[in-house]
Design a protein around this motif. Structure first.
Motif, PDB file in Angstrom:
ATOM      1  N   CYS A  44      36.352  51.143  36.962  1.00 39.20           N
ATOM      2  CA  CYS A  44      36.544  51.828  38.298  1.00 39.20           C
ATOM      3  C   CYS A  44      37.206  50.274  39.158  1.00 39.20           C
ATOM      4  O   CYS A  44      38.240  50.342  39.805  1.00 39.20           O
ATOM      5  CB  CYS A  44      35.133  51.447  39.095  1.00 39.20           C
ATOM      6  N   GLY A  45      36.808  49.055  38.760  1.00 39.18           N
ATOM      7  CA  GLY A  45      37.398  47.897  39.359  1.00 39.18           C
ATOM      8  C   GLY A  45      38.825  47.654  39.033  1.00 39.18           C
ATOM      9  O   GLY A  45      39.730  47.399  40.045  1.00 39.18           O
ATOM     10  N   ASN A  46      39.160  48.066  37.820  1.00 42.63           N
ATOM     11  CA  ASN A  46      40.674  48.027  37.388  1.00 42.63           C
ATOM     12  C   ASN A  46      41.465  48.855  38.324  1.00 42.63           C
ATOM     13  O   ASN A  46      42.423  48.516  38.809  1.00 42.63           O
ATOM     14  CB  ASN A  46      40.943  48.260  36.045  1.00 42.63           C
ATOM     15  N   ILE A  47      40.917  50.247  38.648  1.00 46.18           N
ATOM     16  CA  ILE A  47      41.660  51.117  39.198  1.00 46.18           C
ATOM     17  C   ILE A  47      41.907  50.612  40.744  1.00 46.18           C
ATOM     18  O   ILE A  47      42.873  50.702  41.287  1.00 46.18           O
ATOM     19  CB  ILE A  47      41.014  52.648  39.301  1.00 46.18           C
ATOM     20  N   LEU A  48      40.951  50.109  41.195  1.00 48.94           N
ATOM     21  CA  LEU A  48      40.952  49.637  42.750  1.00 48.94           C
ATOM     22  C   LEU A  48      41.794  48.440  42.544  1.00 48.94           C
ATOM     23  O   LEU A  48      42.623  48.376  43.673  1.00 48.94           O
ATOM     24  CB  LEU A  48      39.339  49.261  43.145  1.00 48.94           C
ATOM     25  N   LYS A  49      41.743  47.809  41.874  1.00 43.45           N
ATOM     26  CA  LYS A  49      42.707  46.609  41.850  1.00 43.45           C
ATOM     27  C   LYS A  49      44.269  46.957  41.598  1.00 43.45           C
ATOM     28  O   LYS A  49      45.070  46.410  42.624  1.00 43.45           O
ATOM     29  CB  LYS A  49      42.364  45.429  40.360  1.00 43.45           C
ATOM     30  N   ASN A  50      44.496  47.891  40.725  1.00 45.00           N
ATOM     31  CA  ASN A  50      45.704  48.302  40.589  1.00 45.00           C
ATOM     32  C   ASN A  50      46.306  49.262  41.879  1.00 45.00           C
ATOM     33  O   ASN A  50      47.533  49.445  41.836  1.00 45.00           O
ATOM     34  CB  ASN A  50      46.191  49.142  39.406  1.00 45.00           C
ATOM     35  N   HIS A  51      45.345  49.626  42.853  1.00 42.20           N
ATOM     36  CA  HIS A  51      45.660  50.050  43.923  1.00 42.20           C
ATOM     37  C   HIS A  51      45.349  49.189  45.056  1.00 42.20           C
ATOM     38  O   HIS A  51      45.314  49.707  46.338  1.00 42.20           O
ATOM     39  CB  HIS A  51      44.862  51.594  44.327  1.00 42.20           C
ATOM     40  N   TYR A  52      45.313  47.859  44.982  1.00 44.30           N
ATOM     41  CA  TYR A  52      45.614  47.001  45.837  1.00 44.30           C
ATOM     42  C   TYR A  52      44.136  46.804  46.923  1.00 44.30           C
ATOM     43  O   TYR A  52      44.305  46.438  47.780  1.00 44.30           O
ATOM     44  CB  TYR A  52      46.843  46.950  46.847  1.00 44.30           C
ATOM     45  N   LYS A  53      43.032  47.437  46.266  1.00 47.38           N
ATOM     46  CA  LYS A  53      41.724  47.360  47.010  1.00 47.38           C
ATOM     47  C   LYS A  53      41.094  46.350  46.461  1.00 47.38           C
ATOM     48  O   LYS A  53      40.084  46.505  45.694  1.00 47.38           O
ATOM     49  CB  LYS A  53      41.160  48.722  46.776  1.00 47.38           C
ATOM     50  N   PHE A  54      41.431  45.030  46.705  1.00 52.59           N
ATOM     51  CA  PHE A  54      40.789  44.227  46.134  1.00 52.59           C
ATOM     52  C   PHE A  54      39.401  43.650  46.319  1.00 52.59           C
ATOM     53  O   PHE A  54      38.470  43.177  45.590  1.00 52.59           O
ATOM     54  CB  PHE A  54      41.763  42.786  46.234  1.00 52.59           C
ATOM     55  N   LYS A  55      39.161  43.951  47.453  1.00 55.40           N
ATOM     56  CA  LYS A  55      37.678  43.370  47.997  1.00 55.40           C
ATOM     57  C   LYS A  55      36.560  44.611  47.207  1.00 55.40           C
ATOM     58  O   LYS A  55      35.743  43.946  46.583  1.00 55.40           O
ATOM     59  CB  LYS A  55      37.422  43.730  49.450  1.00 55.40           C
ATOM     60  N   ASP A  56      36.901  45.797  47.030  1.00 55.36           N
ATOM     61  CA  ASP A  56      36.125  46.774  46.226  1.00 55.36           C
ATOM     62  C   ASP A  56      36.302  46.358  44.807  1.00 55.36           C
ATOM     63  O   ASP A  56      35.338  46.472  44.311  1.00 55.36           O
ATOM     64  CB  ASP A  56      36.416  48.141  46.660  1.00 55.36           C
ATOM     65  N   ALA A  57      37.390  46.030  44.365  1.00 58.58           N
ATOM     66  CA  ALA A  57      37.601  45.735  43.032  1.00 58.58           C
ATOM     67  C   ALA A  57      36.734  44.650  42.511  1.00 58.58           C
ATOM     68  O   ALA A  57      36.058  44.604  41.493  1.00 58.58           O
ATOM     69  CB  ALA A  57      38.817  45.358  42.742  1.00 58.58           C
ATOM     70  N   HIS A  58      36.585  43.502  43.662  1.00 60.96           N
ATOM     71  CA  HIS A  58      35.825  42.445  42.994  1.00 60.96           C
ATOM     72  C   HIS A  58      34.251  42.754  43.167  1.00 60.96           C
ATOM     73  O   HIS A  58      33.275  42.233  42.487  1.00 60.96           O
ATOM     74  CB  HIS A  58      36.323  41.132  44.247  1.00 60.96           C
TER      75      HIS A  58
END
Length: 195
Positions: free
Chosen positions: A114-128
């Motif tokens: 989930c974090g990787n998907i969010l990171k790759n979509h520039y949703k960094f706060k959620d990814a972290h």
């Protein structure tokens, strides 16, 4: 198509022989799903969906979560990230209730995905937030390989955010741990990351 899959799943359940338990049958479907995951994602989807139907019918919670994990991965590979995240979150919901070693390991992997998907979509706060949640559980259960991957992914996310000081900090943590965990591959990846 769903009706056909449901009928096939029902037939599979009815014809599972005495020599093979339902759990073993579902795990065999998982093996087929994994074997076809990268080359034939539609076949992988089919096997995982059958496993999910059988697992739901028999109340096999871990198996339901595993099937959703595989289905989520197939959707991720196809670029259907919303569907992937939904399936991952459904799997997480099941795994949170189980709290055993096998479930916790899958739980960590899914949270990282989930974090990787969010990171790759520039949703960094959620990814972290997902990475931190995964890291906490990975440390609790001593899942060293995932601890390294999480720090590495956090480093990459910070780098994408152009927060280079934090990116370097995470890479250094990953490198130090890779030495302690004797993980040569991750040690090399981290040095490459550090340049």
């Amino acid at each position: 198509m769903k009706i056909i899959l449901a009928v096939l799943s029902l037939l599979l359940v009815l014809f599972v022989g005495n020599s093979q338990s339902t759990k073993e049958h579902v795990e065999g479907l998982f093996n087929k799903a994994y074997a076809t995951l990268d080359t034939y994602p539609d076949s992988s989807y089919y096997y995982a969906d059958m496993a999910l139907s059988i697992s739901e019918g028999k109340g096999l919670e871990w198996h339901q979560a595993k099937a959703k994990y595989i289905l989520g991965y197939v959707y991720k590979q196809k670029g259907q990230f919303s569907k992937s995240i939904i399936l991952y979150l459904e799997a997480i919901s099941i795994l949170e209730r189980l709290d055993d070693q096998k479930s916790n390991k899958d739980h960590v992997k899914i949270i990282v995905n989930c974090g990787n998907i969010l990171k790759n979509h520039y949703k960094f706060k959620d990814a972290h937030q997902f990475y931190d949640r995964a890291l906490e559980l990975a440390i609790k259960i001593g899942f060293n390989s995932q601890i390294l991957k999480i720090h590495f992914n956090k480093s990459m996310a910070y780098g994408m955010e152009e927060r280079f000081d934090l990116s370097v900090d995470e890479a250094l943590i990953c490198h130090e741990l890779s030495v302690g965990f004797d993980d040569e591959r991750m040690r090399i990846k981290t040095w490459n990351r550090l340049g």
